[in-house]
Design an enzyme around this catalytic site. Structure first.
Site, mmCIF file in Angstrom:
data_model
loop_
_atom_site.group_PDB
_atom_site.id
_atom_site.type_symbol
_atom_site.label_atom_id
_atom_site.label_comp_id
_atom_site.label_asym_id
_atom_site.label_seq_id
_atom_site.Cartn_x
_atom_site.Cartn_y
_atom_site.Cartn_z
ATOM 1 N N ARG B 57 0.472 -0.773 -0.230
ATOM 2 C CA ARG B 57 0.126 -0.197 -0.022
ATOM 3 C C ARG B 57 1.078 0.918 0.385
ATOM 4 N NH1 ARG B 57 -4.127 -1.235 4.313
ATOM 5 N NH2 ARG B 57 -3.778 -3.271 3.246
ATOM 6 N N THR B 58 1.734 1.315 0.495
ATOM 7 C CA THR B 58 2.313 2.491 1.005
ATOM 8 C C THR B 58 3.011 3.015 -0.671
ATOM 9 O OG1 THR B 58 3.108 2.376 3.105
ATOM 10 C CG2 THR B 58 4.349 4.115 2.241
ATOM 11 N N LYS B 85 23.085 -8.505 -6.186
ATOM 12 C CA LYS B 85 24.713 -8.794 -6.636
ATOM 13 C C LYS B 85 25.430 -8.170 -5.807
ATOM 14 C CE LYS B 85 23.272 -8.593 -12.074
ATOM 15 N NZ LYS B 85 23.362 -7.444 -12.163
ATOM 16 N N ARG B 107 12.479 2.953 1.512
ATOM 17 C CA ARG B 107 12.116 2.432 3.138
ATOM 18 C C ARG B 107 12.673 0.962 2.921
ATOM 19 N NH1 ARG B 107 6.598 -0.674 4.297
ATOM 20 N NH2 ARG B 107 5.777 1.218 4.477
ATOM 21 N N HIS B 135 8.098 7.337 10.017
ATOM 22 C CA HIS B 135 7.125 6.438 9.159
ATOM 23 C C HIS B 135 6.345 8.029 8.687
ATOM 24 C CE1 HIS B 135 4.891 4.695 6.094
ATOM 25 N NE2 HIS B 135 4.642 3.748 6.047
#
Lengths: 180, 306
Positions: B57-58, B85, B107, B135
């Site tokens: 959702r974010t 990698k 995030r 947040h």
């Protein structure tokens, strides 16, 4: 020294004439909607609507339009302009919209306002009413209803002060700071 | 004015800055209610979603916000990128910036990563959740939603219920709601509420019945299932019995209480379905408001700094 161009009476008379002109040109109030540009235009649109109601005994819808998100200088500004509410109380498609602003200058705000309006619907036409036309257009835009034409220099500013914003009704012309 | 390049947390924001974001978001909410839900405001700019932790959702909310402002959006999902990698975090971010990103939405599971990138990058960095730190856009959309439903925040009694210790949502909300003048109370097991947190001006209740009394807003937190079995609480059944939001417990709050949840919900663990889907729930309003608030944040950070 700031110079007073219009006082309370002058503003009221000009608005009265403009209200009559709007009704005359549109042959009444049918399908008419006034939309004021935030912020000065909003108060003037409400005043015009009140006068039209007095003359025609019919109320017409008044909307508020914020143009910040449609400006053409958002890519060069250091700080972005304040975003205000846009509230148009009706579907604008097929309506005759009269945009109302306090001062017509470069015409760039009006360009932004027309884009903002078009995103709300497809009006039958858009007309423009301004209290002051101070010249110096940078876009091919012309007002349909003008309270007062005032020739100005680019180094001057025109301020429309209204009771709704907590001051006395008046229009003043000022030299910009440092240009005396 | 929001005179900053990045939004990293609520902690460093002034009350005026928070209010500016909320007022601006109201203008963007107008846009979302129209047929044409898009404005040309940030044409020509590029947004990169850099998510090192799963999120639906974010990420989607930021993607929609960015698109409705007319920026181009690239979603950089970590499992398919060079990060697997072994590319370093800063190299990844510099690469993304070299691709032309103006906004980097990040995030990460480690606290402080957005702050590090913000120092290294010219682009605007927006924290979409860093570890157990903050947040910020979630707290802003929560404040916006409370304001919309209650007409104010000052003086409201707001309960935040659940795992406070590990919750960046709780932390950002505590900062914003106390700054905005709410009376915040934290409810949850002693193992999940930091010791001596009362010092920052909140009340703590371990008994949910006592804590729910007379509240205007209940904000439920997600029980992070990955914490289960680590001794913070005996079992999810036990958790629900003590701290789950049921109709009986909700009836202790004010009559016009609203119920919030940042999602994703664990139905039957922290909240019952009848409440989540019931008339007091504003959970879906939170989702819609999230887009408006994120548009406002991006807009206010978009001033040119050259």
């Amino acid at each position: 020294m700031p110079k007073e161009l219009m006082n309370k009476k002058d503003i009221d008379r000009a608005l009265m004439r403009m209200a009559h002109e709007i009704i005359e040109k549109n042959r009444g109030t049918k399908k008419l909607c006034l939309v004021g540009i935030q912020r000065g235009g909003v108060h003037l649109a409400k005043r015009l609507a009140l006068k039209i109601k007095q003359f025609e005994k019919k109320g017409i819808p008044v909307g508020l339009l914020d143009i910040a998100l449609y400006r053409d200088d958002l890519n060069i500004r250091k700080e972005q302009p304040v975003v205000r509410r846009t509230e148009v109380p009706c579907e604008i498609t097929d309506l005759k919209i009269v945009l109302v602003d306090d001062v017509l200058f470069t015409g760039r705000s009006i360009r932004a306002a027309m884009d903002a309006l078009m995103d709300l619907g497809r009006p039958a036409c858009i007309q423009l009413a301004v209290l002051i036309d101070r010249g110096h257009r940078e876009l091919p835009i012309k007002a349909d209803y003008v309270g007062k034409n005032i020739p100005t220099a680019l180094s001057e500013t025109v301020q429309v002060q209204l009771e709704e914003e907590g001051s006395e009704d008046k229009v003043i012309l000022e030299k910009m700071a440092g240009e005396e | 004015m929001l005179n900053r390049k990045d939004l990293l947390g609520i902690k460093e924001l002034s009350v005026e800055e928070i209010n500016l974001i909320l007022d601006t978001a109201a203008g963007f909410k107008d846009v979302l209610g129209r047929d044409i839900k898009k404005v040309p405001t940030l044409r020509g700019r590029t947004t990169v979603n850099l998510f090192f932790e799963p999120s639906t959702r974010t990420r989607t909310s930021f993607e929609l916000a960015a698109k409705r402002l007319s920026t181009d959006v690239i979603n950089f999902s970590v499992p398919t990128s060079s990060v697997v990698k072994g590319e370093s975090l800063i190299d990844t971010a510099l690469t993304v910036q070299a691709l032309g990103a103006d906004f980097i939405i990040i995030r990460h599971s480690s606290s402080g990563v957005p702050h590090l990138l913000a120092k290294k990058l010219v682009a605007s960095v927006i924290n979409a959740g860093d570890g157990t730190n903050e947040h910020p856009t979630q707290a802003l959309l929560d404040a916006f939603t409370i304001n919309e439903k209650k007409g104010k925040i000052k003086g409201l009694k707001i309960a935040i219920v659940g795992d406070i210790t590990h919750s960046r949502v709780a932390k950002s909300n505590i900062y914003s709601l106390t700054k905005l003048g709410a009376r915040v109370r934290l409810i949850g097991p002693p193992t999940l509420i930091p010791k001596e947190i009362e010092g920052i001006g909140v009340d703590v209740f371990h008994d949910m019945e006592l804590g729910m009394k007379d509240v205007d807003v209940v904000m439920m937190l997600r029980i992070q299932m990955e914490r289960q079995g680590k001794g913070f609480f005996p079992s999810t059944e036990e958790y629900f019995k003590n701290w789950g939001l049921t109709l009986e417990r909700l009836s202790l709050a004010k009559d016009d209480v609203i119920v919030m949840h940042p999602g994703p919900m664990n139905r039957g663990i922290e909240i019952t379905s009848e409440i989540a889907d019931g008339p007091k729930s504003v959970i879906l309003d939170q989702v819609t408001n999230g887009i408006a608030v994120r548009m406002a944040v991006m807009y206010l950070l978009s001033g040119v700094r050259r």
